[in-house]
Structures are given as C-alpha cells and as structure tokens.
Design a protein around this motif. Structure first.
Motif, PDB file in Angstrom:
ATOM      1  N   ILE A  23       0.854  -1.181   0.000  1.00 34.52           N
ATOM      2  CA  ILE A  23       0.000   0.000   0.000  1.00 34.52           C
ATOM      3  C   ILE A  23       0.896   1.238   0.000  1.00 34.52           C
ATOM      4  O   ILE A  23       1.928   1.262   0.685  1.00 34.52           O
ATOM      5  CB  ILE A  23      -0.972   0.002   1.211  1.00 34.52           C
ATOM      6  CG1 ILE A  23      -1.941   1.193   1.125  1.00 34.52           C
ATOM      7  CG2 ILE A  23      -0.225  -0.047   2.534  1.00 34.52           C
ATOM      8  CD1 ILE A  23      -3.087   1.123   2.153  1.00 34.52           C
ATOM      9  N   LYS A  24       0.520   2.222  -0.797  1.00 33.68           N
ATOM     10  CA  LYS A  24       1.259   3.482  -0.799  1.00 33.68           C
ATOM     11  C   LYS A  24       1.191   4.099   0.587  1.00 33.68           C
ATOM     12  O   LYS A  24       0.128   4.081   1.227  1.00 33.68           O
ATOM     13  CB  LYS A  24       0.626   4.478  -1.787  1.00 33.68           C
ATOM     14  CG  LYS A  24       1.206   4.501  -3.131  1.00 33.68           C
ATOM     15  CD  LYS A  24       0.590   5.682  -3.886  1.00 33.68           C
ATOM     16  CE  LYS A  24       1.086   5.750  -5.283  1.00 33.68           C
ATOM     17  NZ  LYS A  24       0.427   6.830  -6.019  1.00 33.68           N
ATOM     18  N   LYS A  25       2.299   4.650   1.034  1.00 35.10           N
ATOM     19  CA  LYS A  25       2.347   5.272   2.365  1.00 35.10           C
ATOM     20  C   LYS A  25       1.289   6.376   2.474  1.00 35.10           C
ATOM     21  O   LYS A  25       0.613   6.493   3.500  1.00 35.10           O
ATOM     22  CB  LYS A  25       3.756   5.822   2.632  1.00 35.10           C
ATOM     23  CG  LYS A  25       3.923   6.457   3.996  1.00 35.10           C
ATOM     24  CD  LYS A  25       3.842   5.443   5.107  1.00 35.10           C
ATOM     25  CE  LYS A  25       4.201   6.066   6.433  1.00 35.10           C
ATOM     26  NZ  LYS A  25       3.845   5.208   7.558  1.00 35.10           N
ATOM     27  N   SER A  26       1.133   7.180   1.422  1.00 36.18           N
ATOM     28  CA  SER A  26       0.141   8.265   1.459  1.00 36.18           C
ATOM     29  C   SER A  26      -1.282   7.711   1.574  1.00 36.18           C
ATOM     30  O   SER A  26      -2.124   8.289   2.269  1.00 36.18           O
ATOM     31  CB  SER A  26       0.266   9.163   0.226  1.00 36.18           C
ATOM     32  OG  SER A  26       0.039   8.421  -0.955  1.00 36.18           O
ATOM     33  N   VAL A  27      -1.555   6.587   0.936  1.00 38.42           N
ATOM     34  CA  VAL A  27      -2.879   5.957   1.008  1.00 38.42           C
ATOM     35  C   VAL A  27      -3.100   5.376   2.402  1.00 38.42           C
ATOM     36  O   VAL A  27      -4.183   5.506   2.979  1.00 38.42           O
ATOM     37  CB  VAL A  27      -3.037   4.891  -0.100  1.00 38.42           C
ATOM     38  CG1 VAL A  27      -4.322   4.098   0.081  1.00 38.42           C
ATOM     39  CG2 VAL A  27      -2.997   5.551  -1.469  1.00 38.42           C
ATOM     40  N   TYR A  28      -2.064   4.767   2.952  1.00 38.01           N
ATOM     41  CA  TYR A  28      -2.112   4.246   4.326  1.00 38.01           C
ATOM     42  C   TYR A  28      -2.503   5.378   5.285  1.00 38.01           C
ATOM     43  O   TYR A  28      -3.408   5.226   6.108  1.00 38.01           O
ATOM     44  CB  TYR A  28      -0.743   3.662   4.667  1.00 38.01           C
ATOM     45  CG  TYR A  28      -0.612   3.015   6.018  1.00 38.01           C
ATOM     46  CD1 TYR A  28      -0.914   1.685   6.205  1.00 38.01           C
ATOM     47  CD2 TYR A  28      -0.134   3.744   7.112  1.00 38.01           C
ATOM     48  CE1 TYR A  28      -0.757   1.077   7.446  1.00 38.01           C
ATOM     49  CE2 TYR A  28       0.012   3.148   8.356  1.00 38.01           C
ATOM     50  CZ  TYR A  28      -0.299   1.816   8.518  1.00 38.01           C
ATOM     51  OH  TYR A  28      -0.159   1.223   9.745  1.00 38.01           O
ATOM     52  N   ASN A  29      -1.837   6.512   5.132  1.00 40.81           N
ATOM     53  CA  ASN A  29      -2.143   7.671   5.983  1.00 40.81           C
ATOM     54  C   ASN A  29      -3.539   8.217   5.704  1.00 40.81           C
ATOM     55  O   ASN A  29      -4.240   8.642   6.627  1.00 40.81           O
ATOM     56  CB  ASN A  29      -1.095   8.763   5.798  1.00 40.81           C
ATOM     57  CG  ASN A  29       0.250   8.361   6.371  1.00 40.81           C
ATOM     58  OD1 ASN A  29       0.332   7.590   7.324  1.00 40.81           O
ATOM     59  ND2 ASN A  29       1.319   8.859   5.784  1.00 40.81           N
ATOM     60  N   ASP A  30      -3.964   8.199   4.439  1.00 42.84           N
ATOM     61  CA  ASP A  30      -5.304   8.685   4.082  1.00 42.84           C
ATOM     62  C   ASP A  30      -6.403   7.872   4.754  1.00 42.84           C
ATOM     63  O   ASP A  30      -7.394   8.437   5.225  1.00 42.84           O
ATOM     64  CB  ASP A  30      -5.513   8.641   2.561  1.00 42.84           C
ATOM     65  CG  ASP A  30      -4.724   9.690   1.806  1.00 42.84           C
ATOM     66  OD1 ASP A  30      -4.201  10.644   2.431  1.00 42.84           O
ATOM     67  OD2 ASP A  30      -4.624   9.543   0.561  1.00 42.84           O
ATOM     68  N   ILE A  31      -6.239   6.541   4.826  1.00 40.79           N
ATOM     69  CA  ILE A  31      -7.306   5.738   5.433  1.00 40.79           C
ATOM     70  C   ILE A  31      -7.346   5.941   6.952  1.00 40.79           C
ATOM     71  O   ILE A  31      -8.420   5.910   7.548  1.00 40.79           O
ATOM     72  CB  ILE A  31      -7.254   4.249   5.028  1.00 40.79           C
ATOM     73  CG1 ILE A  31      -6.046   3.523   5.569  1.00 40.79           C
ATOM     74  CG2 ILE A  31      -7.344   4.104   3.513  1.00 40.79           C
ATOM     75  CD1 ILE A  31      -6.047   2.010   5.289  1.00 40.79           C
ATOM     76  N   ILE A  32      -6.196   6.213   7.540  1.00 39.70           N
ATOM     77  CA  ILE A  32      -6.175   6.544   8.975  1.00 39.70           C
ATOM     78  C   ILE A  32      -6.859   7.885   9.196  1.00 39.70           C
ATOM     79  O   ILE A  32      -7.703   8.031  10.092  1.00 39.70           O
ATOM     80  CB  ILE A  32      -4.740   6.547   9.528  1.00 39.70           C
ATOM     81  CG1 ILE A  32      -4.169   5.126   9.539  1.00 39.70           C
ATOM     82  CG2 ILE A  32      -4.698   7.164  10.931  1.00 39.70           C
ATOM     83  CD1 ILE A  32      -2.683   5.045   9.875  1.00 39.70           C
ATOM     84  N   ASP A  33      -6.505   8.891   8.381  1.00 39.21           N
ATOM     85  CA  ASP A  33      -7.114  10.224   8.512  1.00 39.21           C
ATOM     86  C   ASP A  33      -8.628  10.167   8.310  1.00 39.21           C
ATOM     87  O   ASP A  33      -9.386  10.795   9.055  1.00 39.21           O
ATOM     88  CB  ASP A  33      -6.490  11.203   7.519  1.00 39.21           C
ATOM     89  CG  ASP A  33      -5.042  11.546   7.843  1.00 39.21           C
ATOM     90  OD1 ASP A  33      -4.588  11.283   8.988  1.00 39.21           O
ATOM     91  OD2 ASP A  33      -4.349  12.066   6.939  1.00 39.21           O
TER      92      ASP A  33
END
Length: 150
Positions: A23-33
């Motif tokens: 998973i892209k790091k930015s996508v990982y962070n997006d789902i947390i946000d």
C-alpha cells in the motif's frame, strides 16, 4: 466474472500465497485520517491500484451511520468502480475502521465480506495511536497479511 473482479483476482494471487500486501504510504495515511475524521462512526472505503497494490483510496459514506458496522451504497460503489476503470486501475481492497475495537474482523465483517479476491484493511482507533491490520477473507476464513508501505 466481471472484468474488474478478474483483474483483481489475477493481481492478488501472488499476495495471497506470500501473505503480504503493498500500500502506498500516502494511502495508508489517508485511510487513517478518514477513519479519525468519521469518529465516533465507522469509516469505510475501497482501494484500487495496479499489480495488486493499493495505490488509491476511495473514501465512501457509511450509510449505516453506525459506530459498530458499515455499509456502502451500491450507487456509490458502482460510481467508484467506473472511476477506477477510467484510471486504468483494479479494485484491490476494502477498508473500514473500528472506533473502539481491535483491528480484527468481527463475525459480521467475515459474514458480509463478498469480495474474497481483495485485501481487507481495518483501522483500530481504540488507542491514542491508530493500529492498522490487513487480512484476506475467503470462505469465512481469515488470513492475516503483512502490510508493506511503499
């Protein structure tokens, strides 16, 4: 089997055997946000990408508006599938949050999971630091996957 599902099946075969997902790091962070933003309700969405990766997050509305369950409208899901196809990506995952529970599939998550070819992320927000886990759910069996951020 629709083309979208065929692509997802082919792209995820290697991941299932090796028990990992990218998973892209930015996508990982997006789902947390997104999960934090929806508190106290469960957040939900789908993921897409190429070669089995999760490169794009598609946040969805939880039409159940519940802290203990989620559902995505068929209309929103079909619209997202069209957008995924236009981006020349494949449907690769589903995500949702557990606002007060551990990041493991509940009995309902397992029973209602209808896309065995995609990965299943759960974001737990029960502690100060979110905890994310990923699974493959197939024939009511749950297989943990290692998450590799890229």
């Amino acid at each position: 089997m629709p083309k979208q599902r065929e692509k997802a099946v082919a792209a995820n075969i290697a991941q299932r055997h090796n028990r990992y997902t990218y998973i892209k790091k930015s996508v990982y962070n997006d789902i947390i946000d997104h999960s934090k933003k929806e508190l106290p309700l469960e957040a939900c969405g789908i993921l897409s990408g190429k070669n089995g990766r999760c490169d794009t997050a598609w946040p969805m509305e939880n039409i159940e508006r519940s802290p203990n369950s989620f559902a995505i409208s068929n209309k929103d899901l079909q619209q997202a599938f069209k957008s995924i196809t236009l981006q020349k990506e494949a449907f690769t995952g589903i995500y949702h949050s557990h606002p007060t529970a551990a990041p493991f599939p509940s009995k309902e998550d397992i029973t209602h999971h209808i896309y065995p070819e995609v990965v299943y992320f759960i974001v737990s927000l029960r502690r100060r630091t979110p905890l994310v886990r990923c699974f493959q759910i197939k024939e009511y069996k749950v297989y943990p996957l290692k998450i590799i951020t890229v």
